[in-house]
Design a protein around this motif. Structure first.
Motif, mmCIF file in Angstrom:
data_model
loop_
_atom_site.group_PDB
_atom_site.id
_atom_site.type_symbol
_atom_site.label_atom_id
_atom_site.label_comp_id
_atom_site.label_asym_id
_atom_site.label_seq_id
_atom_site.Cartn_x
_atom_site.Cartn_y
_atom_site.Cartn_z
ATOM 1 N N GLY A 64 0.803 -1.214 0.000
ATOM 2 C CA GLY A 64 0.000 0.000 0.000
ATOM 3 C C GLY A 64 0.835 1.261 0.000
ATOM 4 O O GLY A 64 0.520 2.232 -0.695
ATOM 5 N N VAL A 65 1.926 1.251 0.772
ATOM 6 C CA VAL A 65 2.772 2.434 0.874
ATOM 7 C C VAL A 65 3.461 2.730 -0.460
ATOM 8 O O VAL A 65 3.525 3.890 -0.903
ATOM 9 C CB VAL A 65 3.799 2.249 2.014
ATOM 10 C CG1 VAL A 65 4.857 3.327 1.969
ATOM 11 C CG2 VAL A 65 3.090 2.268 3.372
ATOM 12 N N VAL A 66 3.958 1.701 -1.121
ATOM 13 C CA VAL A 66 4.608 1.904 -2.422
ATOM 14 C C VAL A 66 3.604 2.393 -3.457
ATOM 15 O O VAL A 66 3.875 3.327 -4.227
ATOM 16 C CB VAL A 66 5.304 0.610 -2.885
ATOM 17 C CG1 VAL A 66 5.695 0.695 -4.352
ATOM 18 C CG2 VAL A 66 6.543 0.343 -2.033
ATOM 19 N N PHE A 69 8.754 -2.771 -11.319
ATOM 20 C CA PHE A 69 8.969 -4.054 -10.665
ATOM 21 C C PHE A 69 9.638 -3.826 -9.310
ATOM 22 O O PHE A 69 10.701 -3.202 -9.235
ATOM 23 C CB PHE A 69 9.828 -4.952 -11.551
ATOM 24 C CG PHE A 69 9.268 -5.149 -12.935
ATOM 25 C CD1 PHE A 69 8.112 -5.886 -13.132
ATOM 26 C CD2 PHE A 69 9.878 -4.555 -14.033
ATOM 27 C CE1 PHE A 69 7.578 -6.061 -14.400
ATOM 28 C CE2 PHE A 69 9.363 -4.718 -15.307
ATOM 29 C CZ PHE A 69 8.207 -5.476 -15.495
ATOM 30 N N ILE A 70 9.024 -4.359 -8.262
ATOM 31 C CA ILE A 70 9.510 -4.141 -6.896
ATOM 32 C C ILE A 70 10.271 -5.377 -6.425
ATOM 33 O O ILE A 70 9.738 -6.489 -6.431
ATOM 34 C CB ILE A 70 8.339 -3.860 -5.928
ATOM 35 C CG1 ILE A 70 7.358 -2.837 -6.517
ATOM 36 C CG2 ILE A 70 8.876 -3.401 -4.575
ATOM 37 C CD1 ILE A 70 7.952 -1.488 -6.809
ATOM 38 N N ARG A 71 11.512 -5.176 -6.029
ATOM 39 C CA ARG A 71 12.323 -6.245 -5.437
ATOM 40 C C ARG A 71 12.799 -5.798 -4.060
ATOM 41 O O ARG A 71 13.122 -4.622 -3.858
ATOM 42 C CB ARG A 71 13.553 -6.549 -6.280
ATOM 43 C CG ARG A 71 13.305 -7.083 -7.672
ATOM 44 C CD ARG A 71 14.647 -7.330 -8.372
ATOM 45 N NE ARG A 71 14.508 -7.567 -9.790
ATOM 46 C CZ ARG A 71 14.375 -8.771 -10.345
ATOM 47 N NH1 ARG A 71 14.381 -9.844 -9.574
ATOM 48 N NH2 ARG A 71 14.253 -8.894 -11.649
ATOM 49 N N ASP A 72 12.897 -6.755 -3.137
ATOM 50 C CA ASP A 72 13.472 -6.436 -1.833
ATOM 51 C C ASP A 72 14.958 -6.121 -1.990
ATOM 52 O O ASP A 72 15.456 -5.141 -1.442
ATOM 53 C CB ASP A 72 13.278 -7.593 -0.864
ATOM 54 C CG ASP A 72 13.815 -7.270 0.516
ATOM 55 O OD1 ASP A 72 13.273 -6.356 1.164
ATOM 56 O OD2 ASP A 72 14.806 -7.916 0.940
ATOM 57 N N LEU A 95 14.295 -1.111 -6.191
ATOM 58 C CA LEU A 95 14.902 -1.983 -5.189
ATOM 59 C C LEU A 95 14.740 -1.343 -3.821
ATOM 60 O O LEU A 95 14.971 -0.138 -3.651
ATOM 61 C CB LEU A 95 16.384 -2.192 -5.481
ATOM 62 C CG LEU A 95 16.729 -2.832 -6.832
ATOM 63 C CD1 LEU A 95 18.239 -2.929 -6.987
ATOM 64 C CD2 LEU A 95 16.085 -4.194 -6.969
ATOM 65 N N ILE A 96 14.371 -2.138 -2.831
ATOM 66 C CA ILE A 96 14.121 -1.601 -1.490
ATOM 67 C C ILE A 96 15.412 -1.517 -0.677
ATOM 68 O O ILE A 96 15.683 -0.491 -0.052
ATOM 69 C CB ILE A 96 13.073 -2.467 -0.770
ATOM 70 C CG1 ILE A 96 11.727 -2.406 -1.523
ATOM 71 C CG2 ILE A 96 12.898 -2.003 0.676
ATOM 72 C CD1 ILE A 96 10.657 -3.321 -0.962
ATOM 73 N N LYS A 97 16.233 -2.556 -0.699
ATOM 74 C CA LYS A 97 17.427 -2.605 0.147
ATOM 75 C C LYS A 97 18.642 -3.039 -0.650
ATOM 76 O O LYS A 97 18.531 -3.657 -1.705
ATOM 77 C CB LYS A 97 17.208 -3.584 1.309
ATOM 78 C CG LYS A 97 16.060 -3.230 2.227
ATOM 79 C CD LYS A 97 15.809 -4.348 3.233
ATOM 80 C CE LYS A 97 14.611 -4.039 4.118
ATOM 81 N NZ LYS A 97 14.281 -5.187 5.016
ATOM 82 N N ASP A 98 19.814 -2.714 -0.104
ATOM 83 C CA ASP A 98 21.051 -3.239 -0.686
ATOM 84 C C ASP A 98 21.326 -4.622 -0.105
ATOM 85 O O ASP A 98 20.553 -5.147 0.697
ATOM 86 C CB ASP A 98 22.216 -2.270 -0.483
ATOM 87 C CG ASP A 98 22.608 -2.069 0.987
ATOM 88 O OD1 ASP A 98 22.270 -2.928 1.840
ATOM 89 O OD2 ASP A 98 23.258 -1.049 1.285
ATOM 90 N N TYR A 150 14.514 4.219 -2.854
ATOM 91 C CA TYR A 150 13.366 3.858 -2.023
ATOM 92 C C TYR A 150 13.123 4.901 -0.935
ATOM 93 O O TYR A 150 11.994 5.334 -0.710
ATOM 94 C CB TYR A 150 13.590 2.485 -1.407
ATOM 95 C CG TYR A 150 12.400 1.946 -0.643
ATOM 96 C CD1 TYR A 150 11.289 1.439 -1.312
ATOM 97 C CD2 TYR A 150 12.402 1.927 0.752
ATOM 98 C CE1 TYR A 150 10.200 0.936 -0.620
ATOM 99 C CE2 TYR A 150 11.318 1.411 1.457
ATOM 100 C CZ TYR A 150 10.219 0.926 0.769
ATOM 101 O OH TYR A 150 9.142 0.429 1.465
ATOM 102 N N SER A 151 14.189 5.320 -0.266
ATOM 103 C CA SER A 151 14.032 6.317 0.797
ATOM 104 C C SER A 151 13.586 7.659 0.232
ATOM 105 O O SER A 151 12.785 8.370 0.845
ATOM 106 C CB SER A 151 15.334 6.470 1.590
ATOM 107 O OG SER A 151 16.397 6.865 0.750
ATOM 108 N N THR A 152 14.053 8.021 -0.965
ATOM 109 C CA THR A 152 13.615 9.266 -1.605
ATOM 110 C C THR A 152 12.134 9.201 -1.949
ATOM 111 O O THR A 152 11.389 10.174 -1.754
ATOM 112 C CB THR A 152 14.434 9.535 -2.881
ATOM 113 O OG1 THR A 152 15.803 9.697 -2.516
ATOM 114 C CG2 THR A 152 13.954 10.788 -3.586
ATOM 115 N N LEU A 153 11.681 8.062 -2.442
ATOM 116 C CA LEU A 153 10.272 7.895 -2.793
ATOM 117 C C LEU A 153 9.368 8.111 -1.586
ATOM 118 O O LEU A 153 8.288 8.704 -1.703
ATOM 119 C CB LEU A 153 10.052 6.484 -3.355
ATOM 120 C CG LEU A 153 8.624 6.105 -3.736
ATOM 121 C CD1 LEU A 153 8.155 6.901 -4.947
ATOM 122 C CD2 LEU A 153 8.519 4.602 -3.982
#
Length: 237
Positions: free
Chosen positions: A26-28, A185-188, A214-217, A226-229
Motif C-alpha cells: 500500500g505504501v509503495v 517491478f519491486i524487489r526487496d 529496489l528496497i534494500k542493498d 526507495y528512501s527518496t520515494l
C-alpha cells in the motif's frame, strides 16, 4: 510496526479493525500512483485508507472517493480520513465496487487499487482477511469492467499485484480495451525475485519499458531511490 496504529509524517493510521494492516504494498502504491492533471480519484477497496491519504497529501486539490465492502475497515478508514489534514476532500463509501460501478455516472481521472489477488490458495481462519486477499469477492474481470465504466477517456488506472497477477490482469484488461502502459517491478534486493509489480493502465495502447525499484542493498540497508520515494511520508526517512 504496531498492529493498531502507524504514524506517518503528516497523518496517522489506526488499523486495529482492518484485516490488512499498513504494509509495503500500500505504501509503495500510494507513493507511486498519480496523474499530475487529475481532478478526482477513486480508490477501489480502501482498507485502512492509507493509499488515499498518501495521494491526498501529494496532490493538494484532488477530490477523492473510496469504496470498501468491509464495514469495519470502512468505518476505521473514514475515521482516519476525518482526522487527517485533507478530510474535506475525501469521501469513503460502504459499498461493493460492483454495486458502485453500476450505480454512478461520474468519470474519474485516476483510479487506484490494491486488489485481492489470491485465486485458489488456502484461506486463513480470519474471514475479513480472506475478503481482503481472495479473488472471489472481486474478480479481475469485474474490476476491469467497473474501471472501464468509471475511468475518464484520458484517465489512468494504477494497481499493485504479484507478477503473475499482473500478467493475468494485463490480458484481461486488454480484452476489454484497457492497456498496460507502464510497469514498475519491486524487489526487496537485487538478488531476490520480483515481489510485486505496480502497473498503470489507460485506454491508450502505448507501453513503456519497465523499470525497477529496489528496497534494500545486499546488507539490508534501504537504498536511496526507495528512501527518496517515501521520505515525505515515513518517519524513518
Amino acid at each position: 510496526m504496531s498492529q493498531s496504529f502507524f504514524q506517518f509524517k503528516q497523518f496517522g493510521i489506526h488499523m486495529d479493525r482492518c484485516a490488512m494492516k499498513v504494509g509495503t504494498d500500500g505504501v509503495v502504491l500510494g507513493a507511486l500512483a498519480g496523474e499530475e492533471k487529475a481532478k478526482n480519484m477513486l480508490e477501489v477497496g480502501i482498507g485502512t485508507g492509507v493509499i488515499s491519504l498518501m495521494i491526498a497529501q501529494r496532490y493538494g486539490s484532488l477530490e477523492i472517493t473510496g469504496v470498501e465492502i468491509d464495514i469495519d475497515a470502512w468505518e476505521q478508514a473514514s475515521e482516519n480520513a476525518s482526522q487527517s489534514p485533507w478530510s474535506e476532500r475525501i469521501k469513503f463509501l460502504h459499498q461493493s465496487f460492483q454495486e458502485y460501478s453500476d450505480s454512478v455516472s461520474e468519470k474519474f481521472d485516476l483510479i487506484v487499487s490494491n486488489p485481492p489477488y489470491f485465486f485458489n490458495h488456502l484461506k486463513s481462519v480470519d474471514p475479513k482477511r480472506n475478503m481482503a486477499l481472495h479473488h472471489e469477492n472481486l474478480s479481475f474481470s469485474e474490476l476491469v469492467s467497473g474501471v472501464r465504466k468509471l475511468l475518464a477517456p484520458k484517465g489512468a488506472f494504477w494497481l499493485i499485484l504479484p507478477p503473475e497477477g499482473m500478467r493475468q490482469m494485463e490480458k484481461i484488461a486488454a480484452d476489454q480495451g484497457l492497456y498496460l502502459n507502464r510497469q514498475i517491478f519491486i524487489r526487496d534486493r537485487a538478488s531476490k525475485p520480483i515481489l510485486r509489480t505496480v502497473g498503470r493502465f489507460s485506454f491508450l495502447p502505448e507501453k513503456e519499458d519497465g523499470s525497477e525499484l529496489l528496497i534494500k542493498d545486499q546488507n539490508g540497508a534501504y537504498l536511496a531511490a526507495y528512501s527518496t520515494l517515501l521520505r515525505d511520508y515515513l518517519l524513518i526517512f
